[in-house]
Design a protein around this motif. Structure first.
Motif, PDB file in Angstrom:
ATOM      1  N   ARG A 188       0.836  -0.958  -0.030  1.00  0.00           N
ATOM      2  CA  ARG A 188       0.403   0.085  -0.225  1.00  0.00           C
ATOM      3  C   ARG A 188       0.928   1.152  -0.562  1.00  0.00           C
ATOM      4  NH1 ARG A 188      -3.352   1.576   5.108  1.00  0.00           N
ATOM      5  NH2 ARG A 188      -1.314   2.189   5.909  1.00  0.00           N
TER       6      ARG A 188
ATOM      7  N   CYS B 249      -7.710  -0.951   5.416  1.00  0.00           N
ATOM      8  CA  CYS B 249      -8.560  -0.379   4.181  1.00  0.00           C
ATOM      9  C   CYS B 249      -8.384   1.133   4.590  1.00  0.00           C
ATOM     10  CB  CYS B 249      -9.912  -1.180   3.921  1.00  0.00           C
ATOM     11  SG  CYS B 249      -8.956  -2.887   3.121  1.00  0.00           S
ATOM     12  N   ASP B 250      -8.223   2.055   2.844  1.00  0.00           N
ATOM     13  CA  ASP B 250      -8.798   3.269   3.187  1.00  0.00           C
ATOM     14  C   ASP B 250     -10.421   3.607   2.766  1.00  0.00           C
ATOM     15  OD1 ASP B 250      -6.378   4.180   3.281  1.00  0.00           O
ATOM     16  OD2 ASP B 250      -5.971   3.654   1.262  1.00  0.00           O
ATOM     17  N   ARG B 251     -10.945   2.675   2.415  1.00  0.00           N
ATOM     18  CA  ARG B 251     -11.994   2.573   2.188  1.00  0.00           C
ATOM     19  C   ARG B 251     -12.967   0.891   1.855  1.00  0.00           C
ATOM     20  NH1 ARG B 251     -13.369   4.905  -3.587  1.00  0.00           N
ATOM     21  NH2 ARG B 251     -11.069   3.851  -4.153  1.00  0.00           N
TER      22      ARG B 251
ATOM     23  N   ASN C 276     -15.704   5.721   4.452  1.00  0.00           N
ATOM     24  CA  ASN C 276     -14.049   5.997   4.224  1.00  0.00           C
ATOM     25  C   ASN C 276     -13.825   5.950   5.763  1.00  0.00           C
ATOM     26  OD1 ASN C 276     -12.080   8.047   4.397  1.00  0.00           O
ATOM     27  ND2 ASN C 276     -12.519   8.435   2.547  1.00  0.00           N
TER      28      ASN C 276
ATOM     29  N   LYS D  86     -11.068   7.405   7.127  1.00  0.00           N
ATOM     30  CA  LYS D  86     -10.342   7.905   7.963  1.00  0.00           C
ATOM     31  C   LYS D  86     -11.478   8.726   8.273  1.00  0.00           C
ATOM     32  CE  LYS D  86      -5.985   8.458   6.112  1.00  0.00           C
ATOM     33  NZ  LYS D  86      -4.701   9.366   5.603  1.00  0.00           N
TER      34      LYS D  86
ATOM     35  N   GLU E  48      -8.644  11.466  11.370  1.00  0.00           N
ATOM     36  CA  GLU E  48      -7.072  11.231  10.466  1.00  0.00           C
ATOM     37  C   GLU E  48      -6.566   9.962  11.419  1.00  0.00           C
ATOM     38  OE1 GLU E  48      -6.065  12.279   7.957  1.00  0.00           O
ATOM     39  OE2 GLU E  48      -8.033  13.418   7.641  1.00  0.00           O
TER      40      GLU E  48
END
Length: 206
Positions: free
Chosen positions: A83, A103-105, A119, A121, A126
């Protein structure tokens, strides 16, 4: 075999094999038969094969299934490394804590239907880490915006970020308390969302 599929020369194939065995931590087993590999080693060599031609997109289907803790850690670190190299990774998993961490999404699919996309984040802010802090104190204490629970003779607080964690340490110290233990929060926010989204599923609830 992978070198043959992608028309690599013998020299280029040998160099790529060396690079990938080192990447997945299997150099010392390069002359061992695959039939002698553990489940975790087999998972890692499978990823090495998938990475042979340096693809931009990698699709992993339940890569952590059946792995012991060491195997999970090695594969987990490898996925994060890929990643960080800006590879696009699609991870199919039923383990929502893995999804939160890697995962980011996240797309939630119920009976073949895409029912939501999250999402990570934005879900957590953050800072993706929160912490459980166990500490001692002579009496019940209150700190603004911090939920504190009694835990036997001690107290327990959930701190939402690393920055807040250090501030919390200072407050406890200033008030004469003592930090006993700190660990990453084990609860899964994504799991709660998932269960809410699929609560009408006949498969899960009936």
């Amino acid at each position: 075999m992978m070198g043959y599929f992608f028309n690599y020369s013998k020299e280029k194939t040998k160099k790529r094999i060396d690079e990938l065995l080192d990447l997945v931590g299997l150099t010392e087993f390069r002359n061992s038969r695959l039939s002698t590999y553990s489940r975790g080693m087999t998972q890692r060599i499978g990823i090495a094969q998938a990475l042979f031609h340096d693809p931009e997109l990698l699709i992993l289907d339940e890569p952590m299934t059946g792995l012991d803790p060491l195997g999970r850690k090695l594969l987990y670190d490898l996925i994060l490394k890929l990643r960080d190299e800006e590879k696009t990774i699609i991870l199919a998993t039923h383990d929502l804590e893995d999804a939160e961490s890697l995962c980011d999404r996240v797309a939630i699919i119920d009976r073949g239907e895409l029912i939501d996309e999250i999402n990570i984040k934005k879900l957590y802010g953050e800072s993706l880490k929160s912490y459980d802090v166990l500490f001692s104190w002579e009496k019940e204490m209150q700190i603004e915006n911090v939920k504190i629970l009694k835990s036997g003779d001690l107290f327990k607080a959930e701190i939402p970020s690393e920055e807040s964690l250090w501030k919390f340490f200072e407050i406890v110290k200033r008030k004469g308390g003592k930090i006993i233990n700190v660990k990453p929060f084990s609860g899964s926010v994504l799991q709660k969302i998932y269960l809410e989204k699929v609560k009408s599923s006949d498969v899960i609830f009936h």
